[in-house]
Every structure is written in structure tokens, then in C-alpha cells.
Design a protein around this motif. Structure first.
Motif, PDB file in Angstrom:
ATOM      1  N   MET A  21     -15.249   4.826  -0.676  1.00  9.62           N
ATOM      2  CA  MET A  21     -13.912   5.064  -0.150  1.00  9.62           C
ATOM      3  C   MET A  21     -13.294   3.727   0.264  1.00  9.62           C
ATOM      4  O   MET A  21     -13.952   2.905   0.899  1.00  9.62           O
ATOM      5  CB  MET A  21     -13.960   6.026   1.046  1.00  9.62           C
ATOM      6  N   LEU A  22     -12.057   3.538  -0.111  1.00 12.40           N
ATOM      7  CA  LEU A  22     -11.339   2.300   0.189  1.00 12.40           C
ATOM      8  C   LEU A  22     -10.159   2.609   1.098  1.00 12.40           C
ATOM      9  O   LEU A  22      -9.395   3.552   0.860  1.00 12.40           O
ATOM     10  CB  LEU A  22     -10.848   1.647  -1.110  1.00 12.40           C
ATOM     11  N   ARG A  23     -10.020   1.796   2.155  1.00  7.73           N
ATOM     12  CA  ARG A  23      -8.856   1.910   3.051  1.00  7.73           C
ATOM     13  C   ARG A  23      -8.250   0.523   3.192  1.00  7.73           C
ATOM     14  O   ARG A  23      -8.938  -0.426   3.572  1.00  7.73           O
ATOM     15  CB  ARG A  23      -9.266   2.449   4.422  1.00  7.73           C
ATOM     16  N   ILE A  24      -6.974   0.425   2.888  1.00  3.04           N
ATOM     17  CA  ILE A  24      -6.258  -0.845   2.985  1.00  3.04           C
ATOM     18  C   ILE A  24      -5.162  -0.691   4.032  1.00  3.04           C
ATOM     19  O   ILE A  24      -4.262   0.140   3.870  1.00  3.04           O
ATOM     20  CB  ILE A  24      -5.634  -1.252   1.631  1.00  3.04           C
ATOM     21  N   TYR A  25      -5.261  -1.476   5.094  1.00  3.57           N
ATOM     22  CA  TYR A  25      -4.244  -1.448   6.152  1.00  3.57           C
ATOM     23  C   TYR A  25      -3.379  -2.709   6.019  1.00  3.57           C
ATOM     24  O   TYR A  25      -3.898  -3.823   5.927  1.00  3.57           O
ATOM     25  CB  TYR A  25      -4.902  -1.402   7.527  1.00  3.57           C
ATOM     26  N   TYR A  26      -2.065  -2.500   6.024  1.00  2.33           N
ATOM     27  CA  TYR A  26      -1.145  -3.633   5.860  1.00  2.33           C
ATOM     28  C   TYR A  26       0.121  -3.402   6.673  1.00  2.33           C
ATOM     29  O   TYR A  26       0.455  -2.267   7.053  1.00  2.33           O
ATOM     30  CB  TYR A  26      -0.800  -3.836   4.382  1.00  2.33           C
ATOM     31  N   LEU A  41      -3.109   0.135  -6.403  1.00  2.70           N
ATOM     32  CA  LEU A  41      -1.868  -0.297  -5.756  1.00  2.70           C
ATOM     33  C   LEU A  41      -2.058  -1.564  -4.915  1.00  2.70           C
ATOM     34  O   LEU A  41      -1.128  -2.021  -4.259  1.00  2.70           O
ATOM     35  CB  LEU A  41      -1.320   0.827  -4.872  1.00  2.70           C
ATOM     36  N   LEU A  42      -3.263  -2.124  -4.954  1.00  2.00           N
ATOM     37  CA  LEU A  42      -3.569  -3.284  -4.127  1.00  2.00           C
ATOM     38  C   LEU A  42      -2.676  -4.470  -4.456  1.00  2.00           C
ATOM     39  O   LEU A  42      -2.204  -5.181  -3.557  1.00  2.00           O
ATOM     40  CB  LEU A  42      -5.046  -3.665  -4.299  1.00  2.00           C
ATOM     41  N   ARG A  43      -2.447  -4.702  -5.734  1.00  2.00           N
ATOM     42  CA  ARG A  43      -1.667  -5.869  -6.152  1.00  2.00           C
ATOM     43  C   ARG A  43      -0.191  -5.751  -5.791  1.00  2.00           C
ATOM     44  O   ARG A  43       0.548  -6.732  -5.836  1.00  2.00           O
ATOM     45  CB  ARG A  43      -1.826  -6.076  -7.667  1.00  2.00           C
ATOM     46  N   GLU A  44       0.249  -4.551  -5.454  1.00  2.00           N
ATOM     47  CA  GLU A  44       1.645  -4.369  -5.061  1.00  2.00           C
ATOM     48  C   GLU A  44       1.881  -4.715  -3.590  1.00  2.00           C
ATOM     49  O   GLU A  44       3.024  -4.791  -3.143  1.00  2.00           O
ATOM     50  CB  GLU A  44       2.071  -2.921  -5.321  1.00  2.00           C
ATOM     51  N   ILE A  45       0.797  -4.895  -2.850  1.00  2.00           N
ATOM     52  CA  ILE A  45       0.927  -5.218  -1.425  1.00  2.00           C
ATOM     53  C   ILE A  45       0.913  -6.740  -1.271  1.00  2.00           C
ATOM     54  O   ILE A  45      -0.013  -7.406  -1.743  1.00  2.00           O
ATOM     55  CB  ILE A  45      -0.236  -4.600  -0.618  1.00  2.00           C
ATOM     56  N   PRO A  46       1.905  -7.313  -0.610  1.00  2.00           N
ATOM     57  CA  PRO A  46       1.915  -8.771  -0.422  1.00  2.00           C
ATOM     58  C   PRO A  46       0.687  -9.242   0.361  1.00  2.00           C
ATOM     59  O   PRO A  46       0.261  -8.581   1.307  1.00  2.00           O
ATOM     60  CB  PRO A  46       3.203  -9.010   0.375  1.00  2.00           C
TER      61      PRO A  46
END
Length: 317
Positions: A1-6, A20-25
Motif C-alpha cells: 500500500m502506498l500513501r503520498i502526502y503532499y 499519479l506520483l509524477r503529477e505532484i510537484p
């Protein structure tokens, strides 16, 4: 499971799709959390950010160099977090990387510490703007949970102490096993607290960790010192209970041995009488007595009861 907080506007957002990782600055990223990830997720994160998570073997190493290292604005930490199981505590290794203000965590278990930290972050999402704050929150939550675990152990010890007073006549083997289990849990809890103490001390010496968060780390060190004192007190209480239970067991065993000893001594005079009149010599005048058999039996009973009465007067019974 991956969680990306930005960071998104003035709040903290979460994404779980690796595509969608590459779409986050990059400058908006705060925390990338991998929990029992797929091979694709792990490789993607390591490749995209040019990092390398520690293996499970490296995470479990006890050498200081393996637990904490710092290079080129990157902090690498390997730590064991406590995972509460049905049978007790268990260690769950966690690999932590801090690079350019972004926190990267890798773990296999669904740890309560991380779940509670996420709740705190969701409650005040505008306060968290970098990975340093996230890591501080995780460590604070870990210390709070260690305090709760120490309190739970203290409650169980108090219940054992009450049961000891209530059933002082009978000592159960299960109570001793419970004390042994509590000692093991308390030892693992102490190792976990000391591990966090070493981690925070290393962060305080770090040139990468911002000075503005050093005050929070100093407070954590004080809290940990207090927890270690409570943990030591729990050890002392458990040792006291164990010694008391062992003392009660010895008393019970001595009581049983005493009963057998008294029974043996009480039957010695009748045995002596029976032995004398069981001899097969020709010249034994008692053989011709009309009431010899009855008198011999009477002598046996009188000698036996006389011995018991003597013990009773001496308060040996």
C-alpha cells in the motif's frame, strides 16, 4: 500500500495511486509511506526519488552505524517499532529516510503509531509542511503509546497483587507464567524506548535536522527519561511479586513435607511394636497371653495418638 502526502493549497492532501506520483510537484511532497508494498511500488519510489530503503536485515541490525546515518542532506534511520499482538509484543522493523524535507517510510505491518499519527495530521493538516514535522509527530505518538503500554502493565501488576492477597493460600502456576510474560513485555518495551532515545539523540546532533524543531526533541528526551523510570519501577514490582509467589510456593511445599514428616513419625511407634511382636522366637511369653493381640493393637493406637498429642502441645501441628 502506498500513501503520498503532499501540500495542496494550504492543506495536506493524500494520494494512493503510484501512477499519479509524477503529477505532484516535488516541492509539494511531504511524506511517502510504504506499507507492505508491491515490488512495483517499492521500485518506482526508489527509482523516482533515487533512494534506497534498508532491507529487513539492515533494519534489525543493532550497530549504531546501521541504525542512524547522515550524508549529503539525507538522514537514514532504521528502527524497531512495537507491534501489539494477541500473545504480547513483537518488533516490527521500519526504514526511515529524510531527504530534502521529504519523509520516506517503509514498513510491513499496520502499526498503531502510524495510524494515530495520521489522525493527528488530519486533525490539523495546515500545520504540517515538511517531513521533519511528520517524523516529530510519529516519534511523539510512539512515546505516548509507550506511556499507555506502561500504564497497562502497571494495571495488570496491580490486579496480580490483589489476587495475591485474595488467594494467599493457593498459588497458581498460571500466575507465575503471567509474571514471566509481563517481564518479557516490559523488557521489550524498555528496548523500544531506548531505541527511540538513541534515535532522538542522534537527530539532536544532526546538522540536517532543522534547529527550530530541537525544542520538541528535547521535550521528547525528558519524556523518555520519565518513561524509563516508570519502566524500571514496573520491573521492581514484578520482581517483588515473583519473589512473593515463590515464597508462597515454598511455604506450601514445606507444609506438605511437614504433614508427611508428622505422619511418618506418628507411625514409627506402632511400627516398632508390630516389629517386636512379629519376631519368631520360641521364648516370647506374650505369645501365650489371652489378650495379647488386643493389647498390641491398643499399644499401637495409644503410641500413635500420644505422638500426635505431643506434637500438638509443642505446636508443631
Amino acid at each position: 500500500m502506498l500513501r503520498i502526502y503532499y501540500k495542496k493549497n494550504t492543506r495536506l492532501a493524500k494520494e494512493t495511486d503510484v501512477e499519479l506520483l509524477r503529477e505532484i510537484p516535488m516541492e509539494s511532497l511531504v511524506w511517502v509511506d510504504l506499507q507492505n508494498p508491491t515490488v512495483e511500488e517499492k521500485v518506482t519510489i526508489e527509482t523516482y526519488f533515487d533512494i534506497k530503503y534498508s532491507s529487513e536485515e539492515e533494519s534489525q541490525e543493532i550497530e549504531s552505524s546501521s541504525r542512524f546515518s547522515e550524508m549529503d542532506n539525507e538522514i537514514i534511520i532504521n528502527s524497531n517499532f512495537l507491534s501489539v499482538r494477541q500473545h504480547g509484543f513483537d518488533y516490527s522493523p521500519v526504514s526511515i529516510i529524510l531527504e530534502k524535507g521529504i519523509l520516506f517510510t517503509y514498513r510491513d505491518d499496520d502499526l498503531k503509531t502510524f495510524g494515530e499519527s495520521v489522525k493527528k495530521i488530519k486533525a490539523n493538516p495546515t500545520l504540517y509542511v515538511n517531513g521533519f514535522q511528520i517524523l516529530s509527530t510519529i516519534l511523539e505518538t510512539c512515546i505516548d503509546q509507550d506511556a499507555d503500554l506502561i500504564e497497562n502493565i502497571a494495571k495488570v501488576i496491580s490486579e496480580l497483587n490483589k489476587s495475591l492477597k485474595a488467594t494467599s493460600e493457593k498459588v497458581d502456576e498460571e500466575d507465575l507464567l503471567k509474571i514471566s510474560s509481563l517481564q518479557n513485555d516490559n523488557m521489550m518495551l524498555r528496548e523500544n524506548i531506548i531505541d527511540k532515545q538513541r534515535m532522538i539523540s542522534a537527530l539532536m546532533k544532526s546538522s540536517t535536522f532543522p534547529q527550530e524543531y530541537m525544542g520538541v526533541l528535547r521535550i521528547m528526551i525528558k519524556d523518555i527519561s520519565s518513561l524509563l523510570e516508570h519502566n524500571k519501577f514496573a520491573f521492581e514490582r514484578l520482581e517483588y511479586l515473583q519473589d512473593t509467589f515463590m515464597g508462597l510456593i515454598n511455604i506450601e511445599q514445606n507444609r506438605i513435607i511437614k504433614i508427611f514428616t508428622v505422619a511418618t513419625v506418628a507411625f514409627m511407634p506402632p511400627t516398632l511394636i508390630a516389629s517386636i511382636y512379629g519376631m519368631n522366637f520360641k521364648l516370647m511369653p506374650e505369645l501365650d497371653w489371652q489378650y495379647g493381640y488386643a493389647l498390641a493393637i491398643l499399644f499401637m493406637f495409644v503410641s500413635s495418638f500420644g505422638t500426635l498429642i505431643y506434637f500438638k502441645k509443642k505446636k508443631w501441628l
